[in-house]
Design a protein around this motif. Sequence first.
Motif, PDB file in Angstrom:
ATOM      1  N   LEU A   1       0.836  -1.200   0.000  1.00  0.00           N
ATOM      2  CA  LEU A   1       0.000   0.000   0.000  1.00  0.00           C
ATOM      3  C   LEU A   1       0.870   1.249   0.000  1.00  0.00           C
ATOM      4  O   LEU A   1       0.602   2.207  -0.744  1.00  0.00           O
ATOM      5  N   PHE A   2       1.907   1.251   0.804  1.00  0.00           N
ATOM      6  CA  PHE A   2       2.814   2.393   0.852  1.00  0.00           C
ATOM      7  C   PHE A   2       3.478   2.626  -0.499  1.00  0.00           C
ATOM      8  O   PHE A   2       3.573   3.752  -0.985  1.00  0.00           O
ATOM      9  N   MET A   3       3.937   1.548  -1.124  1.00  0.00           N
ATOM     10  CA  MET A   3       4.734   1.666  -2.342  1.00  0.00           C
ATOM     11  C   MET A   3       3.907   2.102  -3.558  1.00  0.00           C
ATOM     12  O   MET A   3       4.454   2.661  -4.507  1.00  0.00           O
ATOM     13  N   MET A   4       2.605   1.865  -3.553  1.00  0.00           N
ATOM     14  CA  MET A   4       1.794   2.240  -4.719  1.00  0.00           C
ATOM     15  C   MET A   4       1.311   3.693  -4.648  1.00  0.00           C
ATOM     16  O   MET A   4       0.679   4.180  -5.581  1.00  0.00           O
ATOM     17  N   HIS A   5       1.641   4.393  -3.557  1.00  0.00           N
ATOM     18  CA  HIS A   5       1.296   5.803  -3.444  1.00  0.00           C
ATOM     19  C   HIS A   5       2.549   6.657  -3.631  1.00  0.00           C
ATOM     20  O   HIS A   5       3.652   6.251  -3.284  1.00  0.00           O
ATOM     21  N   ASP A   6       2.337   7.853  -4.177  1.00  0.00           N
ATOM     22  CA  ASP A   6       3.457   8.753  -4.429  1.00  0.00           C
ATOM     23  C   ASP A   6       4.030   9.323  -3.140  1.00  0.00           C
ATOM     24  O   ASP A   6       5.241   9.426  -2.977  1.00  0.00           O
ATOM     25  N   ARG A   7       3.130   9.717  -2.246  1.00  0.00           N
ATOM     26  CA  ARG A   7       3.558  10.298  -0.979  1.00  0.00           C
ATOM     27  C   ARG A   7       2.700   9.756   0.148  1.00  0.00           C
ATOM     28  O   ARG A   7       1.560   9.358  -0.067  1.00  0.00           O
ATOM     29  N   ILE A   8       3.277   9.734   1.343  1.00  0.00           N
ATOM     30  CA  ILE A   8       2.574   9.230   2.526  1.00  0.00           C
ATOM     31  C   ILE A   8       2.600  10.316   3.585  1.00  0.00           C
ATOM     32  O   ILE A   8       3.673  10.781   3.995  1.00  0.00           O
ATOM     33  N   PHE A   9       1.402  10.729   4.019  1.00  0.00           N
ATOM     34  CA  PHE A   9       1.306  11.759   5.045  1.00  0.00           C
ATOM     35  C   PHE A   9       0.600  11.196   6.280  1.00  0.00           C
ATOM     36  O   PHE A   9      -0.395  10.474   6.162  1.00  0.00           O
ATOM     37  N   VAL A  10       1.120  11.556   7.441  1.00  0.00           N
ATOM     38  CA  VAL A  10       0.494  11.198   8.714  1.00  0.00           C
ATOM     39  C   VAL A  10      -0.083  12.472   9.315  1.00  0.00           C
ATOM     40  O   VAL A  10       0.619  13.486   9.448  1.00  0.00           O
ATOM     41  N   VAL A  11      -1.370  12.429   9.632  1.00  0.00           N
ATOM     42  CA  VAL A  11      -2.071  13.611  10.133  1.00  0.00           C
ATOM     43  C   VAL A  11      -2.441  13.384  11.596  1.00  0.00           C
ATOM     44  O   VAL A  11      -3.166  12.446  11.932  1.00  0.00           O
ATOM     45  N   LYS A  12      -1.922  14.249  12.447  1.00  0.00           N
ATOM     46  CA  LYS A  12      -2.203  14.168  13.879  1.00  0.00           C
ATOM     47  C   LYS A  12      -2.458  15.565  14.412  1.00  0.00           C
ATOM     48  O   LYS A  12      -1.576  16.435  14.353  1.00  0.00           O
ATOM     49  N   ASN A  13      -3.672  15.799  14.918  1.00  0.00           N
ATOM     50  CA  ASN A  13      -4.102  17.124  15.366  1.00  0.00           C
ATOM     51  C   ASN A  13      -3.942  18.111  14.217  1.00  0.00           C
ATOM     52  O   ASN A  13      -4.472  17.888  13.147  1.00  0.00           O
ATOM     53  N   ASP A  14      -3.173  19.183  14.420  1.00  0.00           N
ATOM     54  CA  ASP A  14      -2.968  20.165  13.356  1.00  0.00           C
ATOM     55  C   ASP A  14      -1.657  19.941  12.611  1.00  0.00           C
ATOM     56  O   ASP A  14      -1.278  20.767  11.769  1.00  0.00           O
ATOM     57  N   ASP A  15      -0.966  18.865  12.907  1.00  0.00           N
ATOM     58  CA  ASP A  15       0.349  18.613  12.323  1.00  0.00           C
ATOM     59  C   ASP A  15       0.273  17.583  11.202  1.00  0.00           C
ATOM     60  O   ASP A  15      -0.526  16.642  11.245  1.00  0.00           O
ATOM     61  N   ILE A  16       1.142  17.762  10.197  1.00  0.00           N
ATOM     62  CA  ILE A  16       1.249  16.837   9.080  1.00  0.00           C
ATOM     63  C   ILE A  16       2.697  16.369   8.981  1.00  0.00           C
ATOM     64  O   ILE A  16       3.614  17.186   8.904  1.00  0.00           O
ATOM     65  N   TYR A  17       2.891  15.054   8.967  1.00  0.00           N
ATOM     66  CA  TYR A  17       4.226  14.468   8.838  1.00  0.00           C
ATOM     67  C   TYR A  17       4.300  13.688   7.525  1.00  0.00           C
ATOM     68  O   TYR A  17       3.346  13.007   7.150  1.00  0.00           O
ATOM     69  N   LYS A  18       5.427  13.811   6.858  1.00  0.00           N
ATOM     70  CA  LYS A  18       5.627  13.079   5.610  1.00  0.00           C
ATOM     71  C   LYS A  18       6.564  11.904   5.849  1.00  0.00           C
ATOM     72  O   LYS A  18       7.660  12.073   6.384  1.00  0.00           O
ATOM     73  N   LEU A  19       6.109  10.703   5.457  1.00  0.00           N
ATOM     74  CA  LEU A  19       6.929   9.501   5.613  1.00  0.00           C
ATOM     75  C   LEU A  19       7.660   9.195   4.307  1.00  0.00           C
ATOM     76  O   LEU A  19       7.120   9.391   3.217  1.00  0.00           O
ATOM     77  N   HIS A  20       8.869   8.696   4.418  1.00  0.00           N
ATOM     78  CA  HIS A  20       9.648   8.273   3.255  1.00  0.00           C
ATOM     79  C   HIS A  20       9.917   6.771   3.387  1.00  0.00           C
ATOM     80  O   HIS A  20      10.559   6.323   4.341  1.00  0.00           O
ATOM     81  N   ILE A  21       9.425   6.000   2.450  1.00  0.00           N
ATOM     82  CA  ILE A  21       9.569   4.550   2.475  1.00  0.00           C
ATOM     83  C   ILE A  21      10.436   4.111   1.293  1.00  0.00           C
ATOM     84  O   ILE A  21      10.089   4.367   0.138  1.00  0.00           O
ATOM     85  N   THR A  22      11.555   3.486   1.572  1.00  0.00           N
ATOM     86  CA  THR A  22      12.417   2.960   0.517  1.00  0.00           C
ATOM     87  C   THR A  22      12.865   1.554   0.883  1.00  0.00           C
ATOM     88  O   THR A  22      13.024   1.228   2.061  1.00  0.00           O
ATOM     89  N   LYS A  23      13.057   0.736  -0.128  1.00  0.00           N
ATOM     90  CA  LYS A  23      13.579  -0.613   0.096  1.00  0.00           C
ATOM     91  C   LYS A  23      15.090  -0.535   0.241  1.00  0.00           C
ATOM     92  O   LYS A  23      15.780   0.052  -0.599  1.00  0.00           O
ATOM     93  N   GLU A  24      15.627  -1.117   1.305  1.00  0.00           N
ATOM     94  CA  GLU A  24      17.052  -1.007   1.612  1.00  0.00           C
ATOM     95  C   GLU A  24      17.712  -2.379   1.715  1.00  0.00           C
ATOM     96  O   GLU A  24      17.041  -3.394   1.930  1.00  0.00           O
TER      97      GLU A  24
END
Length: 219
Positions: A188-211
Motif C-alpha cells: 500500500l505504501f509503495m503504490m502511493h506517491d507520498r505518505i502523510f500522517v495527520v495528527k491534530n494540526d500537524d502533518i508528517y511526511k513519511l519516506h519509504i524505501t527498500k534497503e
Amino acid sequence: MTKDLLVRGFSDDVHSNLSKKADQMGVSINSIVKDAVDQWLTKTNPVPHVHDLLIYADEKSMNSFLKSLDRMANNEQWFKSFAAPPKHHSEKILSKLEWFNGTVRPYSPYGDGGSKYCGQVMEKIVRESKKKPLCCVDFVITDIANNSFGQAMELEKIYDESRLPGLMFCPYKSTDLMNSDITDLVELFMMHDRIFVVKNDDIYKLHITKESIHKIFLN
C-alpha cells in the motif's frame, strides 16, 4: 487585463487559408490564434496525476487537514470533490466548504460490485469537473478498508493503474492499518506517491524505501 500579441512570419497562403477557416467557423482569426496558444500552454504544463496516502489519527485530525486543504485549493485551478459513506463526519464539513459530493446512491461499495460502484463514483466526479484537475478525498476507500483491507487493496491497484489528472487522497485510519498484514501494508505504501500522517494540526511526511542489510551499518 489583456495584452496585444504581434505574430510575424505567416505566408500569404497560410493567412488566406486561416481567414477562410475563420469565416467558415464564424470566428475571428484572433480567437483561433488565442485557442492555439492556450492549447500549447496546456501541453507544456502537464497536470500531475498524484496518488497520495493519508494516515490519520482521528476525526478531529482529519477535519483540521480538510480545512487546510480547502484553503490551499481555494482557486479556480482545482475541482474540489470527495466521496464518503452516509453520515460520515467529512460530509458536513466539506459540503459547508462547497466541495462536490460524488457519492453515488444507493451506497454499495462492498463485495463483488465494489469495483463497479467506485468506478461510477469516479465517473460522476470527472463528469462534473468539466476537465479541471481534481483535488479529491476518497473516504469510500476508508470505509471499505474498515470492512475488508484486501478489497481496499484491490481497488487501490485499479486506481493506481489508471490515475485521473490532479490530486487523489486516500485516507486510512491508523487503527485499520495497524491491524493489517505487513506485506499488504508495504505494498500500500509503495503504490502511493507520498505518505502523510495527520495528527491534530500537524502533518508528517513519511519516506519509504527498500534497503539492503548493508545500509543498517552505515551512518
